[in-house]
Design a protein around this motif. Structure first.
Motif, short mmCIF file in Angstrom:
data_model
loop_
_atom_site.label_atom_id
_atom_site.label_comp_id
_atom_site.label_asym_id
_atom_site.label_seq_id
_atom_site.Cartn_x
_atom_site.Cartn_y
_atom_site.Cartn_z
N ALA A 84 0.81 -1.22 0.00
CA ALA A 84 0.00 0.00 0.00
C ALA A 84 0.84 1.27 0.00
N ARG A 85 2.13 1.14 -0.13
CA ARG A 85 2.98 2.34 -0.05
C ARG A 85 2.78 3.29 -1.21
N TRP A 86 2.19 2.81 -2.28
CA TRP A 86 1.88 3.71 -3.39
C TRP A 86 0.88 4.78 -2.98
N THR A 87 0.14 4.56 -1.85
CA THR A 87 -0.83 5.56 -1.38
C THR A 87 -0.17 6.71 -0.63
N LEU A 88 1.11 6.61 -0.31
CA LEU A 88 1.76 7.65 0.49
C LEU A 88 1.66 9.03 -0.16
N PRO A 89 1.87 9.17 -1.48
CA PRO A 89 1.67 10.49 -2.09
C PRO A 89 0.25 11.02 -1.95
N ALA A 90 -0.72 10.12 -1.91
CA ALA A 90 -2.11 10.54 -1.74
C ALA A 90 -2.30 11.18 -0.37
N PHE A 91 -1.72 10.58 0.66
CA PHE A 91 -1.87 11.16 1.99
C PHE A 91 -1.06 12.44 2.15
N ALA A 92 0.06 12.55 1.44
CA ALA A 92 0.81 13.81 1.45
C ALA A 92 -0.03 14.92 0.82
N ARG A 93 -0.72 14.61 -0.27
CA ARG A 93 -1.60 15.60 -0.90
C ARG A 93 -2.78 15.95 -0.01
N TYR A 94 -3.34 14.94 0.65
CA TYR A 94 -4.46 15.17 1.56
C TYR A 94 -4.05 16.14 2.67
N GLU A 95 -2.88 15.92 3.23
CA GLU A 95 -2.39 16.83 4.28
C GLU A 95 -2.21 18.24 3.74
N ALA A 96 -1.64 18.36 2.54
CA ALA A 96 -1.35 19.68 1.99
C ALA A 96 -2.59 20.40 1.50
N GLU A 97 -3.51 19.68 0.87
CA GLU A 97 -4.66 20.32 0.23
C GLU A 97 -5.87 20.45 1.16
N THR A 98 -6.05 19.50 2.06
CA THR A 98 -7.23 19.51 2.93
C THR A 98 -6.91 20.03 4.32
N GLY A 99 -5.69 19.81 4.80
CA GLY A 99 -5.31 20.27 6.12
C GLY A 99 -6.10 19.65 7.24
N PRO A 100 -6.17 18.30 7.32
CA PRO A 100 -7.00 17.67 8.36
C PRO A 100 -6.56 18.01 9.78
N ALA A 101 -5.28 18.26 9.98
CA ALA A 101 -4.81 18.59 11.32
C ALA A 101 -5.40 19.89 11.81
N ASP A 102 -5.69 20.82 10.89
CA ASP A 102 -6.29 22.10 11.26
C ASP A 102 -7.81 22.02 11.29
N ARG A 103 -8.40 21.19 10.45
CA ARG A 103 -9.85 21.09 10.38
C ARG A 103 -10.44 20.39 11.60
#
Length: 230
Positions: free
Chosen positions: A187-206
């Motif tokens: 599943a390591r191919w999903t790592l860029p997806a989670f990097a984008r999620y962090e950058a574009e959605t900002g779940p830590a702030d939401r």
């Protein structure tokens, strides 16, 4: 950002207490006006967001136990139960990052079968899962009846970018290194997806609360920061 060391069980107890306190405040503020839905009869919806490696189901189970000890009815729903069929997930290949971010999870079904029934005036009849990714077939699970005043807990990845109507949201975050170490090789191919999620959605702030769980034995969190997000 200040983080407090805490156990998963204690975190769940704090979250459960907040939900009870929030319910009590709403009842006091809104009263029991005739023809108006009583606050204690309103469903509460909690989102626990995080990559599969963050094991969101652990906190979801702890929170469910803490709420049941307080006499609350609880239903836990895993986002993985609402994956779309393989023919749609893999339309552009089995490791397409864009598809993973936008096309793997059946968000329309989540709105229809999970959140809609727990809207004000809803039926409380929630479908706990829809699709089995192992067999790639419908699960045919029966509807679960969540009584008024019950708590719905939805957990899984990529939850905070769809404006789901959570009354309380928690993001379990991992550093890039920890995420890579704890993600299965396949599943390591999903790592860029989670990097984008962090950058574009900002779940830590939401999220209303951020948990850092690089070492799952020793989580730390911000505590509840106020304000509800979806």
């Amino acid at each position: 950002m200040q983080l407090e060391a805490i156990t998963w069980q204690r975190m769940a107890e704090r979250l459960a207490g907040h939900l009870d306190d929030d319910n009590g405040r709403a009842e006091e503020e809104n009263g029991r006006a005739e023809g108006k839905e009583a606050p204690e009869d309103r469903w509460r919806r909690v989102g626990i967001d995080g990559a599969p490696a963050a094991r969101t189901g652990v906190l979801a189970a702890e929170l469910a136990d803490a709420l049941r000890l307080r006499g609350r009815s609880v239903l836990v729903v895993a986002a993985e139960g609402f994956l779309r069929p393989a023919s749609l997930r893999f339309e552009f290949g089995r490791e397409d990052v864009d598809s993973y971010l936008d096309g793997w999870y059946d968000t329309a079904a989540l709105w229809r079968e999970v959140f809609g029934p727990t809207d004000p005036g809803g039926t409380g009849r929630v479908l706990p899962d829809l699709w089995d990714p192992v067999t790639d077939r419908a699960t045919r699970s029966p509807y679960a009846e969540l009584p008024p005043g019950g708590v719905l807990i939805v957990h899984g990845p990529l939850l905070l970018g769809h404006w789901f109507p959570f009354d309380l949201s928690v993001h379990i975050g991992l550093s890039p290194g920890a995420l890579a170490r704890r993600t299965e090789e396949s599943a390591r191919w999903t790592l860029p997806a989670f990097a984008r999620y962090e950058a574009e959605t900002g779940p830590a702030d939401r999220a209303d609360a951020l948990v850092r769980a690089d070492d799952p034995r020793h989580p730390a969190w911000t505590g509840l920061r106020g304000g509800h997000t979806g």
